[in-house]
Design a protein around this motif. Structure first.
Motif, PDB file in Angstrom:
ATOM      1  N   THR A  31      33.455  44.795  56.896  1.00 30.13           N
ATOM      2  CA  THR A  31      34.662  44.882  57.736  1.00 30.13           C
ATOM      3  C   THR A  31      35.722  43.873  57.293  1.00 30.13           C
ATOM      4  N   SER A  32      35.381  42.937  56.431  1.00 32.99           N
ATOM      5  CA  SER A  32      36.344  41.960  55.920  1.00 32.99           C
ATOM      6  C   SER A  32      37.482  42.679  55.211  1.00 32.99           C
ATOM      7  N   PRO A  33      38.745  42.271  55.467  1.00 28.94           N
ATOM      8  CA  PRO A  33      39.889  42.911  54.785  1.00 28.94           C
ATOM      9  C   PRO A  33      39.775  42.852  53.267  1.00 28.94           C
ATOM     10  N   ILE A  34      39.260  41.738  52.746  1.00 26.54           N
ATOM     11  CA  ILE A  34      39.126  41.604  51.291  1.00 26.54           C
ATOM     12  C   ILE A  34      38.083  42.576  50.753  1.00 26.54           C
ATOM     13  N   ILE A  35      36.954  42.651  51.426  1.00 27.16           N
ATOM     14  CA  ILE A  35      35.891  43.566  50.995  1.00 27.16           C
ATOM     15  C   ILE A  35      36.373  45.005  51.090  1.00 27.16           C
ATOM     16  N   HIS A  36      37.096  45.314  52.158  1.00 29.75           N
ATOM     17  CA  HIS A  36      37.645  46.660  52.314  1.00 29.75           C
ATOM     18  C   HIS A  36      38.603  46.983  51.167  1.00 29.75           C
ATOM     19  N   ARG A  37      39.428  46.005  50.788  1.00 26.93           N
ATOM     20  CA  ARG A  37      40.388  46.226  49.700  1.00 26.93           C
ATOM     21  C   ARG A  37      39.668  46.497  48.384  1.00 26.93           C
ATOM     22  N   GLY A  92      29.432  31.372  37.609  1.00 19.88           N
ATOM     23  CA  GLY A  92      30.690  30.948  38.195  1.00 19.88           C
ATOM     24  C   GLY A  92      30.994  31.718  39.466  1.00 19.88           C
ATOM     25  N   ALA A  93      32.038  31.276  40.185  1.00 21.74           N
ATOM     26  CA  ALA A  93      32.374  31.867  41.481  1.00 21.74           C
ATOM     27  C   ALA A  93      32.597  33.369  41.378  1.00 21.74           C
ATOM     28  N   ASP A  94      33.315  33.806  40.350  1.00 18.67           N
ATOM     29  CA  ASP A  94      33.707  35.218  40.249  1.00 18.67           C
ATOM     30  C   ASP A  94      32.494  36.131  40.085  1.00 18.67           C
ATOM     31  N   SER A  95      31.595  35.770  39.156  1.00 16.20           N
ATOM     32  CA  SER A  95      30.444  36.638  38.902  1.00 16.20           C
ATOM     33  C   SER A  95      29.422  36.570  40.038  1.00 16.20           C
ATOM     34  N   VAL A  96      29.293  35.413  40.667  1.00 18.34           N
ATOM     35  CA  VAL A  96      28.387  35.296  41.812  1.00 18.34           C
ATOM     36  C   VAL A  96      28.893  36.175  42.962  1.00 18.34           C
ATOM     37  N   PHE A  97      30.194  36.131  43.211  1.00 20.48           N
ATOM     38  CA  PHE A  97      30.777  36.966  44.249  1.00 20.48           C
ATOM     39  C   PHE A  97      30.578  38.452  43.929  1.00 20.48           C
ATOM     40  N   LEU A  98      30.771  38.834  42.673  1.00 18.00           N
ATOM     41  CA  LEU A  98      30.587  40.229  42.280  1.00 18.00           C
ATOM     42  C   LEU A  98      29.150  40.675  42.527  1.00 18.00           C
ATOM     43  N   LEU A  99      28.201  39.832  42.180  1.00 19.51           N
ATOM     44  CA  LEU A  99      26.796  40.171  42.407  1.00 19.51           C
ATOM     45  C   LEU A  99      26.525  40.380  43.892  1.00 19.51           C
ATOM     46  N   ARG A 100      26.977  39.445  44.715  1.00 28.08           N
ATOM     47  CA  ARG A 100      26.746  39.564  46.155  1.00 28.08           C
ATOM     48  C   ARG A 100      27.456  40.789  46.732  1.00 28.08           C
ATOM     49  N   LEU A 110      37.011  43.681  40.652  1.00 32.13           N
ATOM     50  CA  LEU A 110      37.677  42.566  41.349  1.00 32.13           C
ATOM     51  C   LEU A 110      39.133  42.353  40.939  1.00 32.13           C
ATOM     52  N   LEU A 111      39.724  43.268  40.190  1.00 32.75           N
ATOM     53  CA  LEU A 111      41.093  43.062  39.715  1.00 32.75           C
ATOM     54  C   LEU A 111      42.116  43.052  40.848  1.00 32.75           C
ATOM     55  N   CYS A 112      41.710  43.478  42.019  1.00 31.59           N
ATOM     56  CA  CYS A 112      42.653  43.544  43.146  1.00 31.59           C
ATOM     57  C   CYS A 112      42.625  42.294  44.015  1.00 31.59           C
ATOM     58  N   VAL A 113      41.792  41.291  43.676  1.00 31.17           N
ATOM     59  CA  VAL A 113      41.703  40.079  44.497  1.00 31.17           C
ATOM     60  C   VAL A 113      41.892  38.839  43.627  1.00 31.17           C
ATOM     61  N   SER A 114      42.327  37.762  44.265  1.00 34.57           N
ATOM     62  CA  SER A 114      42.612  36.525  43.542  1.00 34.57           C
ATOM     63  C   SER A 114      41.394  35.608  43.489  1.00 34.57           C
ATOM     64  N   ARG A 115      41.477  34.611  42.623  1.00 36.37           N
ATOM     65  CA  ARG A 115      40.424  33.604  42.526  1.00 36.37           C
ATOM     66  C   ARG A 115      40.262  32.869  43.862  1.00 36.37           C
ATOM     67  N   HIS A 116      41.381  32.566  44.507  1.00 35.56           N
ATOM     68  CA  HIS A 116      41.343  31.849  45.787  1.00 35.56           C
ATOM     69  C   HIS A 116      40.626  32.683  46.848  1.00 35.56           C
ATOM     70  N   GLU A 117      40.907  33.980  46.904  1.00 37.68           N
ATOM     71  CA  GLU A 117      40.252  34.848  47.892  1.00 37.68           C
ATOM     72  C   GLU A 117      38.748  34.913  47.639  1.00 37.68           C
ATOM     73  N   GLU A 162      36.844  32.590  46.241  1.00 43.42           N
ATOM     74  CA  GLU A 162      36.214  31.325  46.632  1.00 43.42           C
ATOM     75  C   GLU A 162      36.163  31.172  48.151  1.00 43.42           C
ATOM     76  N   GLU A 163      37.170  31.681  48.839  1.00 43.31           N
ATOM     77  CA  GLU A 163      37.151  31.653  50.309  1.00 43.31           C
ATOM     78  C   GLU A 163      35.982  32.471  50.850  1.00 43.31           C
ATOM     79  N   CYS A 164      35.767  33.657  50.275  1.00 44.48           N
ATOM     80  CA  CYS A 164      34.658  34.511  50.721  1.00 44.48           C
ATOM     81  C   CYS A 164      33.311  33.834  50.492  1.00 44.48           C
ATOM     82  N   LEU A 165      33.161  33.210  49.340  1.00 48.90           N
ATOM     83  CA  LEU A 165      31.900  32.530  49.041  1.00 48.90           C
ATOM     84  C   LEU A 165      31.664  31.367  50.007  1.00 48.90           C
ATOM     85  N   ALA A 166      32.729  30.627  50.314  1.00 50.91           N
ATOM     86  CA  ALA A 166      32.601  29.512  51.261  1.00 50.91           C
ATOM     87  C   ALA A 166      32.195  30.030  52.628  1.00 50.91           C
TER      88      ALA A 166
END
Length: 444
Positions: A4-10, A34-42, A165-172, A174-178
């Motif tokens: 339901t997260s807006p970022i995940i939905h995007r 790194g943050a990007d690949s860990v987020f992609l896996l999750r 993940l091309l539609c989201v930023s590095r900051h977004e 890292e926020e999701c991972l936090a």
């Protein structure tokens, strides 16, 4: 990770819009730690996809490289994700192949991923490039000099490779991972301005944000606009390429009709599309289009171009362009057999030649034309220079140079794929016939 997260939905919408994954997709995730690949896996695990992970240890950062490997092992173990790890001697590979460390690592990485894809029977390789990577890539392409392809950025899909993940930023990211309490590792070299990409991220982007606080969003929008424009561009290029070109499948040469090329909205753009993959640069392409450039030859590392009155002809450079003769038995493009004339069935296909064996002197060889070569064409009285014979057939310079000749110790027996010799023709007195068959119309 909540869908339901807006970022995940995007991201899910981006995956759907670009057809990157299906509900039953089996995915190999390139996992650096790194943050990007860990987020992609999750993300992909939460999406219900079947996931494997792959990690490459390039042995470039000492203890830090080992730390990264240990981290991904613990992460995948905790998530019950199958993990595949390999180690490369990247420095030696780069030295051996004359590459930069960055290019060597990229080549090693993707070769390994492709091998795993086949071995494991997976559908695609997911890599974690995000919006900031895309912006940095476009800026680097722009300052190096590029066209619409380079300005349209990293593509969502390239063969087996997908980039959700091309539609989201590095900051977004890292926020999701936090938010989920998920850790990751940081590559210390990302903070060094030794590399061009780091300079763009650490120095150029802050300057652009000072000029316009919405620089990131605006650049991302520009890239998306160009990405869509490229679809129209590619369709137009394909249309005009089909109108202007003819490919010879036998010789692998390409003919570009000059008159039709001149009638295109942008001849230089079409020529760039056709010839830049062959290694030709902008200056060469401009010279090819100039009036009066007839018979001029241009060369790249792999191809040659000759400009004719009506056509621009492109052909690959062959390693065996030498005029040194080889025994016909060693020529992969011509087959020879000897047949009793009583059992001969003659084909009128130009890729066949029939020679009276008794009229042949010495061993039969194959070679390229040489200056002063003369030939007795079948059906004609007297001889003719090979150069004149080929000119009469309207062959261009490249085709003439690549023409194969079958010869004995005295004469040319066959201009391969064109005409056999009058002096060696089969008659009612012929006993044995040498039958020659060409695979490539006399060129290689």
């Amino acid at each position: 990770m909540s869908n339901t997260s807006p970022i995940i939905h995007r991201i899910n919408q981006y995956i759907s819009d670009n057809g990157l994954l299906h509900s039953d997709s089996r995915v190999l995730v390139a996992l650096s730690g790194g943050a990007d690949s860990v987020f992609l896996l999750r993300l992909l695990l939460a999406g219900g996809y079947t996931v494997h992970a792959a990690h490459c240890n390039f042995r470039l950062r000492g203890d830090e490289s080992m730390r990264d490997e240990q981290f991904v092992r613990q992460l995948c173990n905790g998530l019950s994700v199958p993990l595949h790890v390999t180690t490369f001697d990247t420095t030696s590979y780069a030295r051996t192949n004359g590459q930069s460390i960055e290019m060597a690592a990229r080549e090693l990485r993707y070769n390994y991923f492709e091998q795993l894809l086949t071995t494991l029977g997976l559908d695609c390789i997911a890599v974690a490039h995000h919006r900031d990577d895309n912006i940095e890539t476009v800026i680097l392409n722009a300052v190096r000099g590029t066209g619409i392809k380079g300005l349209s950025g990293i593509q969502p899909r390239n063969g087996h490779i997908v980039r959700p993940l091309l539609c989201v930023s590095r900051h977004e990211i890292e926020e999701c991972l936090a938010g989920m309490g998920q850790g990751f590792v940081t590559d210390s070299t990302n903070l060094a301005t030794l590399y061009s990409r780091n300079k763009v991220r650490l120095e150029v982007m802050p300057l652009l944000r000072n000029i316009n606080t919405g620089a990131d969003d605006n650049l991302a929008t520009t890239i998306e606009n160009l990405h869509e424009a490229r679809k129209m561009y590619d369709a137009a290029i394909d249309y005009y390429a089909a109108q202007c070109t003819v490919t010879d499948s036998q010789s692998a040469s390409l003919r570009i009709n000059r008159e039709r090329l001149a009638g295109c909205p942008s001849p230089i753009a079409l020529l760039h599309h056709l010839l830049s993959p062959c290694g030709f640069n902008r200056t060469q392409l401009t010279d090819m289009l100039r009036e009066g450039r007839v018979g001029t030859v241009f060369a790249s590392a792999t191809h040659r171009v000759v400009t004719g009155r009506t056509d621009i002809v492109v052909a690959p450079i062959h390693a065996d362009l030498s005029t040194e003769p080889i025994p016909i038995e060693q020529c992969k493009d011509i087959e020879m057999e000897i047949i009793d004339s009583r059992h001969l069935s003659i084909s009128h296909d130009s890729n066949y030649a029939y020679i009276d064996r008794a009229k042949v002197h010495g061993p039969i060889i194959v070679r390229r034309p040489q200056q002063g070569d003369r030939f007795h064409p079948y059906g004609m009285k007297g001889s003719k220079l090979i150069s004149d014979f080929l000119t009469d057939l309207k062959l261009n310079r490249i085709e003439k140079e690549e023409q194969l000749l079958v010869c004995d110790d005295r004469d040319i027996l066959w201009v391969v794929g064109r005409r056999s010799s009058e002096l060696h023709k089969v008659t009612d007195k012929t006993v044995d016939v040498i039958v020659l068959t060409a695979d490539n119309n006399g060129t290689t």
